[in-house]
Design a protein around this motif. Structure first.
Motif, PDB file in Angstrom:
ATOM      1  N   PHE A  25       0.822  -1.204   0.000  1.00  0.00           N
ATOM      2  CA  PHE A  25       0.000   0.000   0.000  1.00  0.00           C
ATOM      3  C   PHE A  25       0.864   1.265   0.000  1.00  0.00           C
ATOM      4  CE2 PHE A  25      -3.760  -2.366   2.134  1.00  0.00           C
ATOM      5  CZ  PHE A  25      -4.126  -2.904   0.907  1.00  0.00           C
ATOM      6  N   GLY A  26       1.960   1.255   0.756  1.00  0.00           N
ATOM      7  CA  GLY A  26       2.872   2.403   0.770  1.00  0.00           C
ATOM      8  C   GLY A  26       3.488   2.641  -0.603  1.00  0.00           C
ATOM      9  N   ALA A  27       3.915   1.554  -1.252  1.00  0.00           N
ATOM     10  CA  ALA A  27       4.493   1.673  -2.592  1.00  0.00           C
ATOM     11  C   ALA A  27       3.448   2.180  -3.589  1.00  0.00           C
ATOM     12  CB  ALA A  27       5.059   0.327  -3.041  1.00  0.00           C
ATOM     13  N   LEU A  28       2.214   1.682  -3.459  1.00  0.00           N
ATOM     14  CA  LEU A  28       1.155   2.131  -4.365  1.00  0.00           C
ATOM     15  C   LEU A  28       0.825   3.604  -4.161  1.00  0.00           C
ATOM     16  CD1 LEU A  28      -1.193  -0.973  -4.326  1.00  0.00           C
ATOM     17  CD2 LEU A  28       0.097  -0.087  -6.285  1.00  0.00           C
ATOM     18  N   ALA A  29       0.817   4.066  -2.913  1.00  0.00           N
ATOM     19  CA  ALA A  29       0.561   5.485  -2.645  1.00  0.00           C
ATOM     20  C   ALA A  29       1.646   6.346  -3.285  1.00  0.00           C
ATOM     21  CB  ALA A  29       0.470   5.745  -1.143  1.00  0.00           C
ATOM     22  N   LEU A  30       2.899   5.912  -3.162  1.00  0.00           N
ATOM     23  CA  LEU A  30       4.001   6.652  -3.771  1.00  0.00           C
ATOM     24  C   LEU A  30       3.889   6.634  -5.293  1.00  0.00           C
ATOM     25  CD1 LEU A  30       6.642   8.211  -3.523  1.00  0.00           C
ATOM     26  CD2 LEU A  30       7.833   6.008  -3.480  1.00  0.00           C
ATOM     27  N   LEU A  31       3.639   5.459  -5.863  1.00  0.00           N
ATOM     28  CA  LEU A  31       3.496   5.365  -7.328  1.00  0.00           C
ATOM     29  C   LEU A  31       2.295   6.167  -7.817  1.00  0.00           C
ATOM     30  CD1 LEU A  31       4.362   1.598  -7.891  1.00  0.00           C
ATOM     31  CD2 LEU A  31       5.730   3.598  -8.538  1.00  0.00           C
ATOM     32  N   GLY A  32       1.200   6.134  -7.048  1.00  0.00           N
ATOM     33  CA  GLY A  32       0.028   6.920  -7.410  1.00  0.00           C
ATOM     34  C   GLY A  32       0.315   8.413  -7.396  1.00  0.00           C
ATOM     35  N   SER A  33       1.066   8.869  -6.389  1.00  0.00           N
ATOM     36  CA  SER A  33       1.405  10.299  -6.334  1.00  0.00           C
ATOM     37  C   SER A  33       2.282  10.698  -7.514  1.00  0.00           C
ATOM     38  CB  SER A  33       2.075  10.645  -4.999  1.00  0.00           C
ATOM     39  OG  SER A  33       3.388  10.107  -4.921  1.00  0.00           O
ATOM     40  N   ILE A  34       3.157   9.793  -7.919  1.00  0.00           N
ATOM     41  CA  ILE A  34       3.995  10.058  -9.097  1.00  0.00           C
ATOM     42  C   ILE A  34       3.134  10.097 -10.359  1.00  0.00           C
ATOM     43  CG2 ILE A  34       5.815   9.093 -10.573  1.00  0.00           C
ATOM     44  CD1 ILE A  34       7.101   8.027  -7.924  1.00  0.00           C
ATOM     45  N   ALA A  35       2.162   9.178 -10.461  1.00  0.00           N
ATOM     46  CA  ALA A  35       1.266   9.179 -11.626  1.00  0.00           C
ATOM     47  C   ALA A  35       0.475  10.479 -11.705  1.00  0.00           C
ATOM     48  CB  ALA A  35       0.315   7.987 -11.554  1.00  0.00           C
ATOM     49  N   ILE A  36       0.011  10.982 -10.569  1.00  0.00           N
ATOM     50  CA  ILE A  36      -0.723  12.258 -10.555  1.00  0.00           C
ATOM     51  C   ILE A  36       0.194  13.394 -10.983  1.00  0.00           C
ATOM     52  CG2 ILE A  36      -1.925  13.930  -9.086  1.00  0.00           C
ATOM     53  CD1 ILE A  36      -2.839  11.456  -7.390  1.00  0.00           C
ATOM     54  N   ALA A  37       1.444  13.370 -10.508  1.00  0.00           N
ATOM     55  CA  ALA A  37       2.399  14.408 -10.885  1.00  0.00           C
ATOM     56  C   ALA A  37       2.683  14.370 -12.388  1.00  0.00           C
ATOM     57  CB  ALA A  37       3.694  14.244 -10.094  1.00  0.00           C
ATOM     58  N   VAL A  38       2.893  13.168 -12.930  1.00  0.00           N
ATOM     59  CA  VAL A  38       3.152  13.040 -14.372  1.00  0.00           C
ATOM     60  C   VAL A  38       1.931  13.502 -15.164  1.00  0.00           C
ATOM     61  CG1 VAL A  38       3.558  11.372 -16.235  1.00  0.00           C
ATOM     62  CG2 VAL A  38       4.897  11.240 -14.116  1.00  0.00           C
ATOM     63  N   ALA A  39       0.736  13.124 -14.713  1.00  0.00           N
ATOM     64  CA  ALA A  39      -0.490  13.551 -15.399  1.00  0.00           C
ATOM     65  C   ALA A  39      -0.640  15.069 -15.363  1.00  0.00           C
ATOM     66  CB  ALA A  39      -1.707  12.886 -14.753  1.00  0.00           C
ATOM     67  N   GLY A  40      -0.106  15.702 -14.319  1.00  0.00           N
ATOM     68  CA  GLY A  40      -0.146  17.156 -14.223  1.00  0.00           C
ATOM     69  C   GLY A  40       0.781  17.851 -15.199  1.00  0.00           C
ATOM     70  N   LYS A  41       1.728  17.116 -15.728  1.00  0.00           N
ATOM     71  CA  LYS A  41       2.663  17.697 -16.704  1.00  0.00           C
ATOM     72  C   LYS A  41       2.118  17.616 -18.127  1.00  0.00           C
ATOM     73  CE  LYS A  41       5.607  18.368 -13.390  1.00  0.00           C
ATOM     74  NZ  LYS A  41       5.705  19.679 -12.773  1.00  0.00           N
ATOM     75  N   ILE A  42       1.055  16.855 -18.333  1.00  0.00           N
ATOM     76  CA  ILE A  42       0.409  16.775 -19.645  1.00  0.00           C
ATOM     77  C   ILE A  42      -0.650  17.864 -19.657  1.00  0.00           C
ATOM     78  CG2 ILE A  42      -0.905  15.320 -21.232  1.00  0.00           C
ATOM     79  CD1 ILE A  42       0.296  12.893 -19.658  1.00  0.00           C
ATOM     80  N   THR A  43      -0.353  18.971 -20.302  1.00  0.00           N
ATOM     81  CA  THR A  43      -1.200  20.157 -20.170  1.00  0.00           C
ATOM     82  C   THR A  43      -1.694  20.700 -21.504  1.00  0.00           C
ATOM     83  OG1 THR A  43       0.664  21.707 -20.275  1.00  0.00           O
ATOM     84  CG2 THR A  43       0.060  20.884 -18.103  1.00  0.00           C
ATOM     85  N   VAL A  44      -2.814  21.384 -21.396  1.00  0.00           N
ATOM     86  CA  VAL A  44      -3.315  22.254 -22.455  1.00  0.00           C
ATOM     87  C   VAL A  44      -3.287  23.638 -21.837  1.00  0.00           C
ATOM     88  CG1 VAL A  44      -5.289  22.869 -23.892  1.00  0.00           C
ATOM     89  CG2 VAL A  44      -4.792  20.460 -23.425  1.00  0.00           C
ATOM     90  N   PRO A  45      -2.522  24.573 -22.404  1.00  0.00           N
ATOM     91  CA  PRO A  45      -2.317  25.846 -21.730  1.00  0.00           C
ATOM     92  C   PRO A  45      -3.552  26.757 -21.745  1.00  0.00           C
ATOM     93  CG  PRO A  45      -1.180  25.832 -23.844  1.00  0.00           C
ATOM     94  CD  PRO A  45      -1.759  24.461 -23.641  1.00  0.00           C
ATOM     95  N   PHE A  46      -4.189  26.861 -20.591  1.00  0.00           N
ATOM     96  CA  PHE A  46      -5.204  27.875 -20.339  1.00  0.00           C
ATOM     97  C   PHE A  46      -4.612  28.797 -19.295  1.00  0.00           C
ATOM     98  CE2 PHE A  46      -8.230  24.303 -21.356  1.00  0.00           C
ATOM     99  CZ  PHE A  46      -8.705  24.849 -22.530  1.00  0.00           C
ATOM    100  N   TRP A  47      -5.177  29.982 -19.120  1.00  0.00           N
ATOM    101  CA  TRP A  47      -4.705  30.877 -18.076  1.00  0.00           C
ATOM    102  C   TRP A  47      -5.870  31.249 -17.199  1.00  0.00           C
ATOM    103  CZ3 TRP A  47      -5.275  35.546 -15.733  1.00  0.00           C
ATOM    104  CH2 TRP A  47      -4.226  35.943 -14.916  1.00  0.00           C
ATOM    105  N   PRO A  48      -5.728  31.291 -15.904  1.00  0.00           N
ATOM    106  CA  PRO A  48      -4.521  31.123 -15.105  1.00  0.00           C
ATOM    107  C   PRO A  48      -4.258  29.673 -14.702  1.00  0.00           C
ATOM    108  CG  PRO A  48      -6.274  31.863 -13.673  1.00  0.00           C
ATOM    109  CD  PRO A  48      -6.856  31.776 -15.061  1.00  0.00           C
ATOM    110  N   VAL A  49      -5.167  28.765 -15.048  1.00  0.00           N
ATOM    111  CA  VAL A  49      -5.022  27.356 -14.660  1.00  0.00           C
ATOM    112  C   VAL A  49      -5.023  26.509 -15.926  1.00  0.00           C
ATOM    113  CG1 VAL A  49      -6.063  25.451 -13.381  1.00  0.00           C
ATOM    114  CG2 VAL A  49      -6.247  27.780 -12.490  1.00  0.00           C
ATOM    115  N   PRO A  50      -3.949  25.747 -16.178  1.00  0.00           N
ATOM    116  CA  PRO A  50      -3.930  24.898 -17.369  1.00  0.00           C
ATOM    117  C   PRO A  50      -4.797  23.654 -17.181  1.00  0.00           C
ATOM    118  CG  PRO A  50      -1.925  24.584 -16.109  1.00  0.00           C
ATOM    119  CD  PRO A  50      -2.703  25.677 -15.417  1.00  0.00           C
ATOM    120  N   ALA A  51      -5.294  23.108 -18.272  1.00  0.00           N
ATOM    121  CA  ALA A  51      -6.007  21.832 -18.228  1.00  0.00           C
ATOM    122  C   ALA A  51      -4.961  20.723 -18.231  1.00  0.00           C
ATOM    123  CB  ALA A  51      -6.934  21.698 -19.425  1.00  0.00           C
TER     124      ALA A  51
END
Length: 193
Positions: A25-51
């Motif tokens: 569960f600890g490893a999955l939480a860490l991997l999940g947080s990394i997946a969320i971070a990576v998904a946050g780098k896939i963006t469509v630029p809107f301002w002030p908040v990107p999609a």
């Protein structure tokens, strides 16, 4: 004596021993947080908040992990960002929490808790029910995001900047997430035969 069904998809594959289970569960939480971070780098630029693709990742993680592990994953993600790791879409650090995305970050936690709660009750096995829960989570994210935008930039900007650009893409992401986890359950059931 009947065996109780697993509360989440992840629990159905977690090892039985307590130490191994919590390590998983600890490893999955860490991997999940990394997946969320990576998904946050896939963006469509809107301002002030990107999609971004974060809501898709969050809904899939929450439905697969269940409420407790989903909330632990979101807590890890926020702690990583607060500590200065560049996990947020535009960086990290405590100052990020005063920026335009703070309402969305809070919405992520509540939406993950809601979808995880629904998964704990078996709604993750039905794409239509899970989609309805994900739509409610999407509404929470957009509501809190728009409320924060209103506080930072003025109430006249809340809908135009905080909701409008995201409605169509967020509904699509909620639907995609609702299809993934029930499919995972079907695969898991086939593998058990």
């Amino acid at each position: 004596m009947a065996i109780a069904p697993a509360r989440s998809l992840v629990e159905s594959y977690a090892p039985e021993g307590t130490a191994a289970r919590y390590a998983t569960f600890g490893a999955l939480a860490l991997l999940g947080s990394i997946a969320i971070a990576v998904a946050g780098k896939i963006t469509v630029p809107f301002w002030p908040v990107p999609a971004t693709m974060q809501t898709l990742a969050i809904f899939v993680i929450a439905a697969a992990f269940g409420r407790k592990l989903a909330l632990a994953t979101l807590a890890a993600y926020l702690i990583e960002g607060a500590a200065g790791l560049p996990v947020f879409t535009n960086g990290g650090g405590l100052a990020y929490f005063a920026g335009p995305t703070t309402g969305y970050l809070a919405g992520f936690v509540i939406a993950a808790g809601l979808t995880g709660w629904a998964a704990d009750r078996g709604l993750d096995r039905n794409a239509f029910k899970l989609f309805a829960v994900n739509l409610a989570g999407t509404a929470i994210i957009l509501l809190l995001g728009a409320a924060w935008i209103a506080m930072v930039f003025g109430s006249d900007k809340a809908l135009a900047w905080g909701v409008g650009p995201f409605i169509a893409t967020d509904v699509i992401k909620a639907a995609l997430a609702a299809a993934v986890v029930p499919a995972g359950w079907q695969i898991a059931n086939l593998l058990r035969r």
